[in-house]
Motif scaffolding. Structure first.
Motif, PDB file in Angstrom:
ATOM      1  N   LEU A 244       0.823  -1.208   0.000  1.00 11.75           N
ATOM      2  CA  LEU A 244       0.000   0.000   0.000  1.00 11.75           C
ATOM      3  C   LEU A 244       0.861   1.264   0.000  1.00 11.75           C
ATOM      4  N   ILE A 245       1.930   1.278   0.779  1.00 12.66           N
ATOM      5  CA  ILE A 245       2.793   2.461   0.845  1.00 12.66           C
ATOM      6  C   ILE A 245       3.518   2.676  -0.477  1.00 12.66           C
ATOM      7  N   ALA A 246       3.872   1.580  -1.159  1.00 13.32           N
ATOM      8  CA  ALA A 246       4.501   1.724  -2.474  1.00 13.32           C
ATOM      9  C   ALA A 246       3.559   2.419  -3.454  1.00 13.32           C
ATOM     10  N   GLU A 247       2.232   2.173  -3.292  1.00 13.55           N
ATOM     11  CA  GLU A 247       1.245   2.795  -4.179  1.00 13.55           C
ATOM     12  C   GLU A 247       0.837   4.181  -3.703  1.00 13.55           C
ATOM     13  N   TYR A 248       0.807   4.380  -2.349  1.00 15.24           N
ATOM     14  CA  TYR A 248       0.369   5.655  -1.777  1.00 15.24           C
ATOM     15  C   TYR A 248       1.430   6.149  -0.784  1.00 15.24           C
ATOM     16  N   PRO A 249       2.553   6.641  -1.284  1.00 13.06           N
ATOM     17  CA  PRO A 249       3.680   6.965  -0.389  1.00 13.06           C
ATOM     18  C   PRO A 249       3.445   8.161   0.524  1.00 13.06           C
ATOM     19  N   LEU A 250       2.401   8.969   0.284  1.00 15.82           N
ATOM     20  CA  LEU A 250       2.187  10.170   1.079  1.00 15.82           C
ATOM     21  C   LEU A 250       1.163   9.974   2.198  1.00 15.82           C
ATOM     22  N   ARG A 251       0.668   8.748   2.387  1.00 19.75           N
ATOM     23  CA  ARG A 251      -0.340   8.506   3.414  1.00 19.75           C
ATOM     24  C   ARG A 251       0.343   8.183   4.740  1.00 19.75           C
ATOM     25  N   ASP A 252       0.382   9.176   5.627  1.00 22.25           N
ATOM     26  CA  ASP A 252       1.046   9.016   6.923  1.00 22.25           C
ATOM     27  C   ASP A 252       0.410   7.914   7.759  1.00 22.25           C
TER      28      ASP A 252
ATOM     29  N   SER B 147       2.617  25.660  -5.350  1.00 21.69           N
ATOM     30  CA  SER B 147       1.448  25.632  -6.224  1.00 21.69           C
ATOM     31  C   SER B 147       0.158  25.480  -5.437  1.00 21.69           C
ATOM     32  N   LEU B 148      -0.945  25.919  -6.043  1.00 18.93           N
ATOM     33  CA  LEU B 148      -2.261  25.801  -5.414  1.00 18.93           C
ATOM     34  C   LEU B 148      -2.606  24.340  -5.170  1.00 18.93           C
ATOM     35  N   GLU B 149      -2.355  23.465  -6.156  1.00 20.76           N
ATOM     36  CA  GLU B 149      -2.716  22.066  -6.021  1.00 20.76           C
ATOM     37  C   GLU B 149      -1.976  21.408  -4.863  1.00 20.76           C
ATOM     38  N   GLU B 150      -0.681  21.709  -4.729  1.00 16.15           N
ATOM     39  CA  GLU B 150       0.098  21.096  -3.651  1.00 16.15           C
ATOM     40  C   GLU B 150      -0.331  21.626  -2.288  1.00 16.15           C
ATOM     41  N   ARG B 151      -0.595  22.914  -2.212  1.00 15.12           N
ATOM     42  CA  ARG B 151      -1.053  23.474  -0.939  1.00 15.12           C
ATOM     43  C   ARG B 151      -2.402  22.885  -0.536  1.00 15.12           C
ATOM     44  N   SER B 152      -3.297  22.766  -1.509  1.00 15.14           N
ATOM     45  CA  SER B 152      -4.614  22.213  -1.220  1.00 15.14           C
ATOM     46  C   SER B 152      -4.506  20.762  -0.759  1.00 15.14           C
ATOM     47  N   ALA B 153      -3.645  19.985  -1.423  1.00 17.80           N
ATOM     48  CA  ALA B 153      -3.466  18.589  -1.038  1.00 17.80           C
ATOM     49  C   ALA B 153      -2.881  18.480   0.372  1.00 17.80           C
ATOM     50  N   LEU B 154      -1.923  19.334   0.689  1.00 21.70           N
ATOM     51  CA  LEU B 154      -1.317  19.303   2.018  1.00 21.70           C
ATOM     52  C   LEU B 154      -2.332  19.695   3.093  1.00 21.70           C
ATOM     53  N   TRP B 155      -3.154  20.681   2.809  1.00 21.97           N
ATOM     54  CA  TRP B 155      -4.192  21.098   3.760  1.00 21.97           C
ATOM     55  C   TRP B 155      -5.189  19.961   3.994  1.00 21.97           C
ATOM     56  N   ARG B 156      -5.598  19.274   2.923  1.00 26.44           N
ATOM     57  CA  ARG B 156      -6.494  18.127   3.087  1.00 26.44           C
ATOM     58  C   ARG B 156      -5.837  17.038   3.924  1.00 26.44           C
ATOM     59  N   SER B 157      -4.542  16.845   3.705  1.00 31.64           N
ATOM     60  CA  SER B 157      -3.804  15.854   4.492  1.00 31.64           C
ATOM     61  C   SER B 157      -3.769  16.236   5.966  1.00 31.64           C
TER      62      SER B 157
ATOM     63  N   ARG C 211      12.920  11.077   4.039  1.00 37.26           N
ATOM     64  CA  ARG C 211      13.672  11.348   2.799  1.00 37.26           C
ATOM     65  C   ARG C 211      12.730  11.571   1.623  1.00 37.26           C
ATOM     66  N   HIS C 212      11.704  10.722   1.531  1.00 40.33           N
ATOM     67  CA  HIS C 212      10.772  10.848   0.405  1.00 40.33           C
ATOM     68  C   HIS C 212      10.064  12.197   0.426  1.00 40.33           C
ATOM     69  N   LEU C 213       9.563  12.603   1.593  1.00 40.73           N
ATOM     70  CA  LEU C 213       8.859  13.880   1.695  1.00 40.73           C
ATOM     71  C   LEU C 213       9.784  15.056   1.412  1.00 40.73           C
ATOM     72  N   ALA C 214      11.017  14.957   1.897  1.00 41.84           N
ATOM     73  CA  ALA C 214      11.982  16.039   1.657  1.00 41.84           C
ATOM     74  C   ALA C 214      12.311  16.158   0.179  1.00 41.84           C
ATOM     75  N   ASP C 215      12.512  15.027  -0.480  1.00 41.60           N
ATOM     76  CA  ASP C 215      12.888  15.042  -1.903  1.00 41.60           C
ATOM     77  C   ASP C 215      11.734  15.483  -2.787  1.00 41.60           C
ATOM     78  N   GLU C 216      10.517  14.993  -2.486  1.00 42.36           N
ATOM     79  CA  GLU C 216       9.380  15.247  -3.365  1.00 42.36           C
ATOM     80  C   GLU C 216       8.694  16.584  -3.087  1.00 42.36           C
ATOM     81  N   LEU C 217       8.549  16.923  -1.813  1.00 47.09           N
ATOM     82  CA  LEU C 217       7.744  18.094  -1.450  1.00 47.09           C
ATOM     83  C   LEU C 217       8.478  19.108  -0.591  1.00 47.09           C
TER      84      LEU C 217
END
Length: 610
Positions: free
Chosen positions: A183-191, A383-393, A219-225
């Motif tokens: 699941l994490i391999a498919e959804y790496p941003l789900r804490d 970006s708006l999309e990234e901020r919105s996704a982070l807020w939803r998270s 590492r993944h969060l730092a590299d990607e976001l």
């Protein structure tokens, strides 16, 4: 029986046999009808959804596609494609659509878990998750269907997260590791999934591997976001690193026999317990202590919080003219509801109709909200999309209360809404936000006479007013029963001990003096009302100014057409827009009027434009 499977590719079936729907337009049409099952879908909506640039033959092509669908779908089934005056409706039993079976299964599972029947809850939730065959409405591309698919896919992920947490709670650990890694391999941003994997590894005696999961997430969060892990993962990491009791006490234990007592809480509760200290955030502004009236509206909002919606966010759009008290109602209710939303109460003014500021962009609003939720300035994406996704998270899995005050329109609000969880969002706006999908609408009118007089008396003081209720009644009537106007006028009287209510009434009786009376160093009612006209088309402003100058207190479409010299069809459209912006009111099905103070404001604008 015909059933419709949409939790994956779109597949209508009869007695288990696939019914082939050939042609992408027919598939998209069927998907649109299923998204709105048992509701009428107007022809205009179908045309807009099926074509980006509709051809002149669009309506005929829709009719043809409906005809072909009717040939394909069994005529004797429970599902019927019905033609109505404005469009089409697919009448279908709820349990014939797998989305209904999924959501009802999730609700039943949560009820069982809440009542301590964990094994039953896991079985019910697993059955609901097993209904999925891939992404919802896979391959169907049109805005409404895509939006519905996004919501469904998010609900699926939330259900999977709950399922993993409940299985941990039931004592599983090593058996979950492989599933969670996939699941994490498919959804790496789900804490939540990473947290469950860390717990499963730790309880399997693999502390080092559990800590490695956290390092990989960082590492993944730092590299990607450019982000750090969220507070839940950070707290869990520290607890595992220290072999803290909070993660040890929920290690697998033999299943209790009936009558042995309750099973200790584990799983997701561990993360919450480990990370909750210091997490509470309350950003609600002060609410006036002399809040008056609004009993029905307050009860409505409080009852929504009491009922809940099974884990889905609740949204209420409160609309009304400027100065009617939308923000005050939202704040008063929010302070009362704070115990229901322990994970935080947020407030932001979007300045949609500010007399002194431009409206906030969604990016600006999200930047403020993310910092309020604990995200550092350097960790906020661009970006708006990234901020919105982070807020939803940030809000996912939380019980938060969010007030989005003074919204300009739906486009400004949309990116600020939670995607899942049990939060409540109160949106206030002078416009009717009819396009805010899933939101309940609450119209706020001016005060009734008794509430208007009560507010006036509270501000001025009962002893000062004595028995002069007749003059108080005249004063609030000249204020149009508008709460802000009453507050300004009453404050003026309170701060002038030598003046009487009769003196105030005399001043309010003159239009020019009334305008000046509602202007103070801190507040200018007319400037605030002017802002309601700021974004209107010039033709609309001109229309409202012409109508306001007419001496009649109310008008109908024919009357307005005669006064303005415009065709009745144009007048009808203009009236609709003014009602949508709460600049005129509908007294009867075909009768309209201005609020007295809005008329004063509009006449001022007409004089300036002359």
């Amino acid at each position: 029986m015909v059933e419709f499977l949409v939790l994956g590719s779109l597949e209508p079936r009869e007695s288990g046999e696939l019914i082939r729907v050939r042609g992408m337009r027919q598939q998209r049409l069927l998907a649109l009808l299923l998204v709105n099952a048992n509701r009428v879908v107007p022809m205009g909506v179908l045309v807009d959804e099926l074509w980006e640039n509709p051809p002149s033959s669009a309506r005929q092509q829709v009719h043809n596609a409906v005809r072909d669908l009717r040939r394909i779908l069994p005529a004797a089934g429970d599902s019927v494609l019905i033609t109505v005056d404005v469009g089409y409706r697919l009448a279908v039993p709820e349990d014939a659509i797998d989305t209904y079976r999924f959501t009802s299964g999730v609700r039943a599972a949560k009820a069982a878990e809440k009542n301590g029947r964990l094994a039953e809850a896991i079985q019910l939730l697993q059955s609901a998750v097993d209904l999925w065959r891939g992404d919802a409405f896979a391959g169907i591309q049109c805005p409404a269907v895509t939006g519905a698919a996004v919501r469904l896919n998010e609900q699926r992920l939330t259900a999977i997260e709950d399922l993993m947490a409940w299985r941990l709670k039931a004592g599983e650990s090593s058996s979950l590791v492989g599933e969670l890694q996939e699941l994490i391999a498919e959804y790496p941003l789900r804490d939540s999934l990473r947290g469950s994997l860390m717990l499963a590894l730790y309880r399997s005696g693999r502390q080092a591997d559990a800590l490695a999961v956290y390092d990989e997430a960082r590492r993944h969060l730092a590299d990607e976001l450019g982000l750090e892990p969220g507070p839940h993962l950070r707290s869990l990491h520290m607890a595992i690193l220290a072999d803290a009791p909070v993660v040890q006490e929920n290690a697998p234990k033999p299943s209790p026999e009936p009558g042995d007592g309750p099973v200790p809480a584990t799983g997701a509760s561990v993360v919450s317990a480990a990370s909750s200290p210091g997490n509470h955030r309350n950003y609600l502004p002060h609410c006036p202590t002399d809040f008056t009236g609004r009993v029905t509206e307050t009860r409505f909002l409080l009852s929504l919080a009491e009922r809940g919606q099974g884990g889905a966010p609740q949204m209420v759009a409160i609309d009304g003219m400027g100065g009617v008290g939308k923000t005050t109602l939202a704040l008063h209710t929010a302070h009362s509801l704070a115990p229901h939303y322990p994970d935080g109460q947020y407030f932001i003014s979007l300045h949609g109709f500010s007399a002194t500021r431009s409206p906030l962009s969604p990016e600006q609003a999200l930047g403020t909200l993310l910092q309020a939720s604990g995200v550092g300035p350097d960790a906020i994406p661009g970006s708006l999309e990234e901020r919105s996704a982070l807020w939803r998270s940030q809000l996912a899995g939380q019980r938060c209360l969010v007030i989005l005050d003074d919204a300009a329109d739906t486009a400004q609000v949309g990116p600020l809404l939670p995607g899942t969880g049990s939060s409540m969002v109160l949106v206030t706006s002078r416009r009717k936000l009819t396009a805010l999908d899933g939101a309940l609408s609450l119209f706020l009118d001016v005060f009734p006479q008794e509430d208007a007089m009560a507010l006036f008396s509270r501000i001025v003081g009962e002893q000062r007013l004595g028995l002069d209720r007749a003059q108080v009644a005249k004063a609030v009537e000249l204020c149009g029963h508008l709460p802000l106007a009453i507050r300004i006028a009453a404050t003026r009287l309170r701060d002038r001990p030598a003046c009487t209510v009769a003196d105030l009434v005399e001043r309010l009786s003159s239009t020019s003096q009334r305008v000046r009376c509602f202007q103070t160093a801190e507040r200018d009612l007319m400037s605030m009302l002017r802002a309601s006209y700021r974004d209107l088309h010039p033709a609309l402003r001109r229309f409202s100014q012409l109508i306001s100058l007419h001496p009649s207190s109310s008008f109908d479409i024919d009357h307005a057409a005669a006064v303005t010299g415009l065709p009745a069809d144009d007048v009808d459209c203009y009236v609709d827009v003014l009602i949508e912006n709460n600049l005129i009111r509908q007294e009867a099905p075909a009768r309209y009027s201005f609020h007295n103070l809005v008329r004063d404001c509009t006449r001022e604008l007409a004089v300036e434009a002359a």
